[in-house]
Scaffold this motif. Structure first.
Motif, short mmCIF file in Angstrom:
data_model
loop_
_atom_site.label_atom_id
_atom_site.label_comp_id
_atom_site.label_asym_id
_atom_site.label_seq_id
_atom_site.Cartn_x
_atom_site.Cartn_y
_atom_site.Cartn_z
N GLU A 172 0.83 -1.21 0.00
CA GLU A 172 0.00 0.00 0.00
C GLU A 172 0.86 1.26 0.00
N HIS A 228 -10.39 -2.72 -5.92
CA HIS A 228 -9.76 -3.91 -6.52
C HIS A 228 -8.30 -4.04 -6.07
N GLU A 229 -8.06 -3.85 -4.77
CA GLU A 229 -6.74 -3.97 -4.14
C GLU A 229 -5.72 -2.97 -4.66
#
Length: 176
Positions: A12, A63-64
């Motif tokens: 992330e 979607h990640e």
């Protein structure tokens, strides 16, 4: 569906930096900077990770994939990023001692998601996730970045003051 949360993984943080790179002035035409806005600070992975450990950055995911972010910058990082030192000096001039603030260090929404409420969702989540004892979010915007100034005003930010640093005008703003 877009989800909002605090960043918690290396992937992330890396996606935040990738989105940042796409929106720095060096990656944009003059027309894009004027129409879409731009970012000022380029973070290293190390400082981004340290800031995240103190208060998790807010991310919008679909979607990640990180499609937007608002960086949380605890005041203890006031001397960590050279270009932001003047902002902290100006904050200290106008903020009362009883105000515990978090700095929103940078906000960015991927081009294809702009105008879809992601900006508002990032700030809503940031307010909800402020650490105990923090009651205010403060940031600054380059006065030339009209898109960003209008977007911040639309979510409730109010100007505390304007100031010049190295011939660049900044708007110091607060969201209570």
């Amino acid at each position: 569906m877009i989800a909002y949360k605090q960043a918690s993984t290396q992937k992330e943080l890396e996606q935040i930096l990738a989105l940042q790179q796409q929106n720095l002035p060096k990656s944009l035409s003059n027309a894009e900077k004027e129409q879409e806005g731009f970012l000022t600070v380029e973070h290293s992975y190390g400082i981004l990770e340290e800031m995240n450990a103190a208060c998790g950055h807010i991310i919008a995911i679909e979607h990640e994939k990180v499609i937007g972010y608002a960086l949380c910058m605890h005041p203890k990082f006031c001397n960590s990023i050279e270009v932001l030192k003047p902002m902290f000096q100006e904050i200290n001039k106008v903020i009362k001692n009883n105000c515990n603030y978090m700095v929103m260090g940078q906000i960015c929404v991927s081009k294809e998601y702009r105008g879809k409420g992601v900006f508002r969702g990032l700030y809503k989540t940031m307010k909800e996730k402020l650490p105990m004892g923090f009651d205010t979010i403060i940031t600054e915007v380059d006065a030339k970045n009209q898109r960003s100034l209008h977007a911040h005003e639309a979510v409730g930010f109010q100007e505390l003051k304007r100031y010049l640093i190295d011939n660049k005008e900044w708007s110091l703003i607060v969201l209570k």
